[in-house]
Structure formats: C-alpha cells, structure tokens
Scaffold this motif. Sequence first.
Motif, PDB file in Angstrom:
ATOM      1  N   LEU A   1      -1.700  47.132 -81.587  1.00 39.35           N
ATOM      2  CA  LEU A   1      -1.518  46.747 -80.191  1.00 39.35           C
ATOM      3  C   LEU A   1      -2.826  46.806 -79.415  1.00 39.35           C
ATOM      4  CD1 LEU A   1       1.824  48.631 -79.451  1.00 39.35           C
ATOM      5  CD2 LEU A   1       1.540  46.156 -79.553  1.00 39.35           C
ATOM      6  N   LYS A   2      -3.539  47.911 -79.574  1.00 35.69           N
ATOM      7  CA  LYS A   2      -4.785  48.096 -78.819  1.00 35.69           C
ATOM      8  C   LYS A   2      -5.857  47.089 -79.236  1.00 35.69           C
ATOM      9  CE  LYS A   2      -4.038  53.033 -77.969  1.00 35.69           C
ATOM     10  NZ  LYS A   2      -4.481  54.411 -78.278  1.00 35.69           N
ATOM     11  N   PHE A   3      -5.957  46.863 -80.546  1.00 34.57           N
ATOM     12  CA  PHE A   3      -6.981  45.930 -81.009  1.00 34.57           C
ATOM     13  C   PHE A   3      -6.652  44.504 -80.594  1.00 34.57           C
ATOM     14  CE2 PHE A   3      -9.354  43.229 -83.820  1.00 34.57           C
ATOM     15  CZ  PHE A   3     -10.571  43.894 -83.949  1.00 34.57           C
ATOM     16  N   SER A   4      -5.394  44.129 -80.701  1.00 34.73           N
ATOM     17  CA  SER A   4      -4.978  42.789 -80.284  1.00 34.73           C
ATOM     18  C   SER A   4      -5.248  42.583 -78.799  1.00 34.73           C
ATOM     19  CB  SER A   4      -3.486  42.583 -80.576  1.00 34.73           C
ATOM     20  OG  SER A   4      -3.043  41.334 -80.097  1.00 34.73           O
ATOM     21  N   GLU A   5      -4.919  43.565 -77.986  1.00 36.68           N
ATOM     22  CA  GLU A   5      -5.175  43.445 -76.547  1.00 36.68           C
ATOM     23  C   GLU A   5      -6.671  43.314 -76.269  1.00 36.68           C
ATOM     24  OE1 GLU A   5      -4.337  45.876 -72.362  1.00 36.68           O
ATOM     25  OE2 GLU A   5      -3.713  46.726 -74.287  1.00 36.68           O
TER      26      GLU A   5
END
Length: 348
Positions: free
Chosen positions: A161-165
């Motif tokens: 989630l964090k990397f995609s964001e």
Amino acid sequence: MFSTSASVLLWYILLIHVSEKADHFALSQVVALGPDVICNRILGLYPRQRNICRERPESIVTIWEGIEKGMRECRYQFQKHRWNCTYVPAQEPQFFPDMPKATRESAYIRAITSAGVTHAITQACSRGNLTNCSCDRSKNTAITEDGWQWGGCSADIEYGLKFSELFVDASHARDNAKGLMNLHNNEVGRKVVAENMERECKCHGVSGSCTTQTCWTTLPQFRNVGDILKRKYEFSYQVEQVGRRSKSRKIILKATLTNKKPKHSHLVYIEQSPTYCDYNLESGSLGTVGRRCNQTSSENDYCELMCCGRGYNTHQYDRTWQCNCKFVWCCDVKCNMCSENTEEYTCK
C-alpha cells in the motif's frame, strides 16, 4: 543490486516508452547502460518516480507488471461494452494509462491499475523478488481462542500500500480537479485489495488431526478485485472541485447542495461519458466500427447496442476442430475432425 533479468525487463519497458530510435540499440548493450541511463529514457515518469527507478530498478519491473495486470483485468471486465478499455492515447507520453477526459472510465482505469501495482508489489515481496521487503512477520504468534496461530509467510500488504501510494500518486497534481479525482480513485483501488485479504491455514496434529492451525494472510484473487471495482464503476459518483487556494482544494459530490465529500469507498468522476460509438480524439474514444457483436445476446454486446444502430456485417466461415478423441492402447490418441458453418458479426 541491479540484476541482469531486471535490466532486460527495464529495457523492454524502455523500448515501449521511448522513440523509434531505441530499437537501434542492441540488447547486449542493456546491462552496460545501467539503471540511471535506462530510467532517464523511460518517458512519462515524474521526478520522484525516476528517483525510485534509479534506486530500486527491480521495483519498476514489478510496477510495470502491476499496470499490465490491471489493464488485462480492465479489458476482461469491459469486453462486452462499447468501451472495452481501449482508447486514443494522449499526445504526451504516459507511463500509466489514462483517459483524456475525467470520465467514469478514467476512474476505473486509475483504480484498477493502482490496485494492480499494490497487488504486484505485495506479491513480489512474498516471493522474495524485491530487496526492501519480504513476508509480514509482525503478527502475534500466540494461539487464539479459535485454536489457530499466526505463522508462515503473510503478505505484507502494508508495504504494498505504502509503496504503491508513493509511486502511483506521484504522477498526479493536487492543483486541478482531475488530479484530485485520480488521487481519490487510486486510493479506492488500493483499499479494495487491502479490505479483501484472505486467510489461509495449515493443520497440525497427530495422524492428520487438526489440533492447531497455523494461518497467514494472502492476497485476494485479482479477478475478485476487478469485480468489486466494476460494481463501484456502475455506481460511481460525479464530483466537482471547490476551493481556489492549493490547501483548500477538494472534490465534493456534485449532486448535493451541501459541501459533502465523497466516501473513500466511492469511485468518482467529473465529466459525463461519451457514447463511445464513434472515433473521437478529444474524448479518447476509438468507436465501435469493426467490433465483434452478438446478434442473440441480451447484454451490452448485442449487435444493435454495440453498433449504435449503424448495422453490422455478417461473415460466414467454416470452423474445424479435433473432436471425439479416444485413447488407444498403447500409446496414442485418435480424433475425428469436426466442422461447422459459423457466422461472425462486426459493426459497420
């Protein structure tokens, strides 16, 4: 570490995004180029995305796989619609696919590709394909009241989630309505992946008994993600931008008289969709001329609907295939050849 396989895949991405002159380079040159040169030549990346590409080139390969995963699912979900997840590309090069207009189709593309990147990154972590992440082992290993305990290799959805964001959202500005819309829909796609994580368990015990279970979290099937986002597409909400100053800009539901923001679970759009009947550069529509249709269907691919009342062409041909196959001892398979006269319909 910049592996040879990652370098080759980055080169493949480079060939897609740079000018035709790129094919004059030999593939044997790619490892010597290095990530700095390759990442600078991939068109459509924003500065922060280029930095990530240079620092973690393997992640760009996974991101590209995630985008492709999202677009394959998009084409599956809309295969019977006038808009079948194809469009006239923008003049400016883009790393992420995007529609020219801020329609509900654009909303779906943003959500499904954001979900695809989240899914692909998380999956790559569990498989050990990325150097900065692995399994999520932070869960409590104590036995629960239900007689199972956390263990194994849980999917690290938080990292995904964090990397995609970090990467996906870097391509959108917050100073215009479509940018705000895209950021919202990106988040919807990520949340669908996170909220549909599954639990798998393995039994432990004497003689096959299941006295205790070790459980771990796994990613949802991506088809399930696509189905959920398709339903959100069908019930998406129209919004508009309010606020002039950068810090006060936001999107609100257009149909309401109050300053009400859309829910985080809603897909949102700004502009009404065209009919997608005709080719239109401005809206990105390829039209339906030449599209296959179904004369007996009760769905969106019914010829009268798909062809927008223009009529359709009928093509007759013979279809042949192997049939009535039997195993003959030993060791052969013998089949008959079957054929039938088939009709195909394409829009005028």
